[in-house]
Design a protein around this motif. Structure first.
Motif, PDB file in Angstrom:
ATOM      1  N   GLY A  87       0.798  -1.220   0.000  1.00  0.00           N
ATOM      2  CA  GLY A  87       0.000   0.000   0.000  1.00  0.00           C
ATOM      3  C   GLY A  87       0.828   1.265   0.000  1.00  0.00           C
ATOM      4  O   GLY A  87       0.290   2.345  -0.117  1.00  0.00           O
ATOM      5  N   ARG A  88       2.134   1.176   0.135  1.00  0.00           N
ATOM      6  CA  ARG A  88       3.000   2.347   0.115  1.00  0.00           C
ATOM      7  C   ARG A  88       3.786   2.348  -1.185  1.00  0.00           C
ATOM      8  O   ARG A  88       4.553   1.425  -1.461  1.00  0.00           O
ATOM      9  N   ARG A  89       3.618   3.382  -2.005  1.00  0.00           N
ATOM     10  CA  ARG A  89       4.295   3.445  -3.282  1.00  0.00           C
ATOM     11  C   ARG A  89       5.721   3.949  -3.103  1.00  0.00           C
ATOM     12  O   ARG A  89       5.985   4.800  -2.263  1.00  0.00           O
ATOM     13  N   PRO A  90       6.643   3.442  -3.934  1.00  0.00           N
ATOM     14  CA  PRO A  90       7.981   4.044  -3.947  1.00  0.00           C
ATOM     15  C   PRO A  90       7.919   5.377  -4.661  1.00  0.00           C
ATOM     16  O   PRO A  90       6.901   5.747  -5.240  1.00  0.00           O
ATOM     17  N   GLY A  91       9.028   6.124  -4.623  1.00  0.00           N
ATOM     18  CA  GLY A  91       9.055   7.394  -5.337  1.00  0.00           C
ATOM     19  C   GLY A  91       8.923   7.163  -6.829  1.00  0.00           C
ATOM     20  O   GLY A  91       9.405   6.181  -7.371  1.00  0.00           O
ATOM     21  N   GLY A  92       8.253   8.054  -7.524  1.00  0.00           N
ATOM     22  CA  GLY A  92       8.047   7.937  -8.958  1.00  0.00           C
ATOM     23  C   GLY A  92       7.664   9.280  -9.530  1.00  0.00           C
ATOM     24  O   GLY A  92       7.592  10.280  -8.816  1.00  0.00           O
ATOM     25  N   PRO A  93       7.386   9.322 -10.836  1.00  0.00           N
ATOM     26  CA  PRO A  93       7.090  10.599 -11.491  1.00  0.00           C
ATOM     27  C   PRO A  93       5.929  11.361 -10.870  1.00  0.00           C
ATOM     28  O   PRO A  93       5.921  12.582 -10.860  1.00  0.00           O
TER      29      PRO A  93
ATOM     30  N   GLU B  53       1.319  13.900  -5.959  1.00  0.00           N
ATOM     31  CA  GLU B  53       0.328  13.302  -5.064  1.00  0.00           C
ATOM     32  C   GLU B  53       0.500  13.801  -3.637  1.00  0.00           C
ATOM     33  O   GLU B  53      -0.477  14.037  -2.914  1.00  0.00           O
ATOM     34  N   ILE B  54       1.737  13.987  -3.215  1.00  0.00           N
ATOM     35  CA  ILE B  54       2.003  14.511  -1.874  1.00  0.00           C
ATOM     36  C   ILE B  54       1.492  15.946  -1.760  1.00  0.00           C
ATOM     37  O   ILE B  54       0.850  16.320  -0.778  1.00  0.00           O
TER      38      ILE B  54
ATOM     39  N   THR C 226      -2.139  19.657  10.709  1.00  0.00           N
ATOM     40  CA  THR C 226      -1.678  18.790   9.624  1.00  0.00           C
ATOM     41  C   THR C 226      -0.302  18.230   9.967  1.00  0.00           C
ATOM     42  O   THR C 226       0.598  18.974  10.324  1.00  0.00           O
ATOM     43  N   SER C 227      -0.154  16.923   9.861  1.00  0.00           N
ATOM     44  CA  SER C 227       1.142  16.293  10.115  1.00  0.00           C
ATOM     45  C   SER C 227       1.677  15.682   8.823  1.00  0.00           C
ATOM     46  O   SER C 227       0.914  15.292   7.938  1.00  0.00           O
ATOM     47  N   LEU C 228       2.997  15.598   8.735  1.00  0.00           N
ATOM     48  CA  LEU C 228       3.608  14.998   7.554  1.00  0.00           C
ATOM     49  C   LEU C 228       3.236  13.527   7.435  1.00  0.00           C
ATOM     50  O   LEU C 228       3.049  13.016   6.326  1.00  0.00           O
TER      51      LEU C 228
ATOM     52  N   GLN D 170      -2.356   9.829   3.415  1.00  0.00           N
ATOM     53  CA  GLN D 170      -3.362  10.226   2.436  1.00  0.00           C
ATOM     54  C   GLN D 170      -2.838  10.084   1.002  1.00  0.00           C
ATOM     55  O   GLN D 170      -3.589   9.734   0.092  1.00  0.00           O
ATOM     56  N   ALA D 171      -1.552  10.346   0.818  1.00  0.00           N
ATOM     57  CA  ALA D 171      -0.952  10.237  -0.513  1.00  0.00           C
ATOM     58  C   ALA D 171      -0.570   8.800  -0.854  1.00  0.00           C
ATOM     59  O   ALA D 171      -0.242   8.506  -2.013  1.00  0.00           O
ATOM     60  N   GLY D 172      -0.603   7.901   0.142  1.00  0.00           N
ATOM     61  CA  GLY D 172      -0.256   6.507  -0.094  1.00  0.00           C
ATOM     62  C   GLY D 172       1.227   6.266  -0.272  1.00  0.00           C
ATOM     63  O   GLY D 172       1.629   5.380  -1.032  1.00  0.00           O
ATOM     64  N   VAL D 173       2.045   7.051   0.434  1.00  0.00           N
ATOM     65  CA  VAL D 173       3.491   6.898   0.334  1.00  0.00           C
ATOM     66  C   VAL D 173       4.092   6.787   1.730  1.00  0.00           C
ATOM     67  O   VAL D 173       3.430   7.059   2.729  1.00  0.00           O
ATOM     68  N   ASP D 174       5.347   6.398   1.792  1.00  0.00           N
ATOM     69  CA  ASP D 174       6.053   6.343   3.059  1.00  0.00           C
ATOM     70  C   ASP D 174       6.378   7.767   3.521  1.00  0.00           C
ATOM     71  O   ASP D 174       6.698   8.639   2.715  1.00  0.00           O
ATOM     72  N   ALA D 175       6.307   7.990   4.828  1.00  0.00           N
ATOM     73  CA  ALA D 175       6.571   9.330   5.369  1.00  0.00           C
ATOM     74  C   ALA D 175       7.976   9.814   5.028  1.00  0.00           C
ATOM     75  O   ALA D 175       8.212  11.020   4.885  1.00  0.00           O
ATOM     76  N   ALA D 176       8.920   8.881   4.875  1.00  0.00           N
ATOM     77  CA  ALA D 176      10.287   9.277   4.546  1.00  0.00           C
ATOM     78  C   ALA D 176      10.357   9.980   3.191  1.00  0.00           C
ATOM     79  O   ALA D 176      11.210  10.849   2.972  1.00  0.00           O
ATOM     80  N   LEU D 177       9.438   9.641   2.285  1.00  0.00           N
ATOM     81  CA  LEU D 177       9.433  10.301   0.976  1.00  0.00           C
ATOM     82  C   LEU D 177       9.018  11.760   1.091  1.00  0.00           C
ATOM     83  O   LEU D 177       9.508  12.612   0.345  1.00  0.00           O
TER      84      LEU D 177
END
Length: 216
Positions: free
Chosen positions: A29-35, A40-41, A57-59, A65-72
């Motif tokens: 459910g967590r996407r890697p970085g991409g175009p 989306e973030i 609002t928290s990172l 909400q964006a479906g990515v890892d917080a580290a991204l």
């Protein structure tokens, strides 16, 4: 005849670990970085800032909400202030706004200012961005300072020069306070009948008051 032996590790040749996750360990459910990841973030952040304001609002919530890892989020933006500045990209470049405001006769300056300002708010995309900005400015001194410094340099100073002495900066500041008061009343508090008033009627009523600040 040689008998084929199983892999030495006892695991199948599949790339999955015993937990069922891919061997990379990335959570489902967590996407890697991409175009599209950065976009989306920003979209998720803009929606969160508009709904909750800056402080709430928290990172991590934006990442979910964006479906990515917080580290991204940290990788692309560094922190919440930087993400807010990116997300709050105005529908119209402030420098272009200032150029359009001062392009015309002084006697119609008040009407140009009101028409342009409310026009930004009236578009769906503009309203979401401006709502997020206004809510966050009143809840974060850091964001307020950033917006204040940016808007002063890009809009208030050029308008002040056009207005001219005496008290040009004070009058430009009073114009800004009047307009943001209208925005707060119409778009955030939604106080009737200001919230329901026809846009052209609103411009006709407000423009003479703004022109009084200009004429001193």
């Amino acid at each position: 005849m040689t008998t084929a032996r199983p892999p030495a590790s006892g695991r199948s040749s599949s790339s999955r670990s015993s937990s069922g996750r891919p061997a990379s360990g990335r959570s489902p459910g967590r996407r890697p970085g991409g175009p599209d990841t950065r976009g989306e973030i920003v979209k998720a952040a803009r929606e969160s800032f508009a709904e909750k304001g800056f402080a709430a609002t928290s990172l991590r919530a934006v990442a979910r909400q964006a479906g990515v890892d917080a580290a991204l989020v940290h990788h692309y933006f560094g922190g919440k202030d930087e993400l807010f500045i990116e997300a709050m990209a105005l529908p119209l470049d402030p420098r272009q706004m200032a150029a359009r405001i001062v392009d015309g006769p002084r006697s119609e300056l008040g009407r140009r200012i009101v028409t342009l300002f409310l026009g930004v708010w009236e578009s769906a995309d503009g309203r979401q961005r401006m709502t997020a900005m206004l809510r966050s400015v009143v809840t974060s001194e850091a964001v307020a300072r950033t917006m204040r410094e940016g808007m002063t340099g890009m809009i208030l100073e050029p308008v002040s020069r056009f207005i001219g002495p005496p008290d040009a900066r004070l009058r430009a500041g009073l114009i800004a306070s009047h307009l943001f008061g209208v925005a707060l009343t119409r778009y955030l508090v939604e106080l009737e009948p200001v919230a329901d008033a026809d846009l052209s009627t609103l411009i006709d009523r407000i423009a003479p008051a703004i022109q009084q600040y200009i004429d001193g």
